[in-house]
Write an enzyme that holds these catalytic residues in place. Structure first.
Site, PDB file in Angstrom:
ATOM      1  CB  SER A  23     -55.883 -64.779  87.047  1.00  0.00           C
ATOM      2  OG  SER A  23     -54.708 -65.379  86.910  1.00  0.00           O
ATOM      3  CG  HIS A  44     -58.423 -61.645  88.255  1.00  0.00           C
ATOM      4  ND1 HIS A  44     -59.256 -61.973  87.220  1.00  0.00           N
ATOM      5  CD2 HIS A  44     -57.193 -61.463  87.677  1.00  0.00           C
ATOM      6  CE1 HIS A  44     -58.334 -62.306  86.245  1.00  0.00           C
ATOM      7  NE2 HIS A  44     -57.155 -61.980  86.422  1.00  0.00           N
ATOM      8  CE  LYS A  96     -58.678 -59.707  83.892  1.00  0.00           C
ATOM      9  NZ  LYS A  96     -57.679 -59.034  83.132  1.00  0.00           N
TER      10      LYS A  96
END
Length: 400
Positions: free
Chosen positions: A185, A213, A244
């Site tokens: 990240s 992610h 996300k």
């Protein structure tokens, strides 16, 4: 008697220094959100380039409508855990949808992404087991390891040979779990999954990949790094988040092990946390279906990511990694210059994340951008231009 908060005096002094240099970079208020890529901050319309809204799904009308309908039908919250209060039908529906999307037999939903790592790691490993952990792993992974009570062995970031050496001299009596991340990240780099799979074949362990992610972002089907690498069969467990690509809040764990469902009855973060709200589940369900139906979002995200990455390289900025990723981190030489650049960018009309030690790999100071499929090329180019103007004003070069 020692004051319990005395230990935070140095932190408070550091925070005051940040405020003396401008806006509170780690406590910014968005006055109003206009779209996935725009907000009003301090009275100015600002491009959002630090939100992790990878698919740009947060304002999709069908997702919003699904949440509104769930509020009307099921109320505002579940008021308890699924162990105590039972599951709503939509909890099960979302788990089935995710399992199908991931091509896994089992899926467990958690109330936050952070809790997903706590719950999965504490459910999988115990005091007799060993967790081998990439040194740059997210805090939620470290905390999950602590909660599990397992022995923790760190290996060098993205270094499969270092893991190989540590396994070769290990004397583990219990189970062995290796934990990687699809996209890390802070810097945006990826685990070299094929290298780690070779080590797995040599030593034998169970492998968990945190796709927080990379879920929705990587792979032909958007399932993450393992999908992209064609190694899904070699990954035993997956962890992901709804905050996300899905644009909501929550998390999940998935796998094929026949005893996987027992994690529900062994994982305290799952057992003793109120289940996700009906509106959250409904919007997440609609978003997962949208990810499946609209692969063009991933293509657009890849284009935007390459455009920003290459634009920053052309400016001469030092980036966190050479691989194109929706996480584009700019290395800065010190804390003061990083804060100065962040304030200058915000004043110019672009919001990015500021990341400072100790929460960064190798004590780096970073300005971290996250790209969205919803960004227009014009917005990407404007971000590049504003970074160029900040560099031209000397904030970056002066600090070097």
């Amino acid at each position: 008697m020692t004051d319990l908060l005395e230990k935070y005096k140095a932190l408070a002094e550091r925070h005051e220094r940040m405020l003396s240099l401008g806006v509170n970079a780690v406590g910014l208020t968005n006055d109003r959100i206009l779209s996935p890529t725009r907000a009003i901050i301090a009275g100015r319309e600002t491009i959002l380039a630090g939100t992790n809204n990878y698919m740009g799904i947060t304002f999709e009308p069908d997702c919003i409508a699904a949440g509104q309908k769930a509020l009307e039908l099921y109320g505002t919250g579940t008021t308890g855990s699924r162990i105590a209060n039972g599951s709503y039908a939509m909890h099960r529906e979302l788990e089935r949808e995710l399992a199908s999307f991931l091509q896994r037999k089992h899926c467990i939903m958690f109330t936050t992404g952070y809790q997903a790592n706590l719950g999965m790691l504490a459910g999988l490993a115990g005091p007799k087991d060993t967790i081998y952990l990439d040194a740059d792993s997210h805090s939620s992974i470290y905390d999950g390891c602590t909660l599990s009570g397992a022995r923790l062995v760190r290996f060098r970031h993205n270094d499969a040979s270092d893991l190989d050496k540590r396994l070769a001299r290990a004397e583990d009596d219990g189970g062995r779990l290796v934990v990687l991340e699809g996209i890390y990240s802070m810097l945006g780099d990826r685990a070299p999954l094929a290298d780690f799979v070779e080590v797995k074949k040599k030593h034998g362990f169970q492998l968990l990949v945190d796709e927080a992610h990379s879920f929705g972002v990587l792979g032909e089907n958007g399932r993450g790094l393992a999908d992209e690498a064609g190694l899904e069969d070699d990954v035993d467990f997956i962890v992901g988040t709804f905050s996300k690509s899905i644009g909501a809040i929550g998390g999940f764990g998935a796998g094929n092990h026949p005893l996987f469902e027992m994690i529900r009855y062994a994982s305290r973060p799952y057992m003793f946390t109120a289940s996700p709200s009906p509106a959250t589940v409904a919007t997440s369900l609609a978003a997962v279906r949208k990810l499946k139906a609209e692969p063009e979002r991933r293509k657009r995200l890849a284009q935007n990511s390459a455009r920003l990455h290459n634009g920053f390289k052309a400016l001469g900025l030092t980036l966190g990694c050479d691989t194109v990723s929706p996480v584009v981190a700019v290395n800065c030489p010190d804390e003061v210059s990083t804060i100065a650049m962040w304030n200058a960018l915000l004043k110019a009309g672009v919001y990015v994340n500021i990341a400072l030690p100790p929460g960064t790999p190798a004590k780096q100071c970073l300005l971290r951008c996250s790209v969205s499929a919803a960004h227009t090329f014009e917005e990407i180019d404007r971000i590049i231009t504003l970074f160029g103007e900040v560099v031209a004003q000397g904030h970056y070069k002066q600090a070097v």
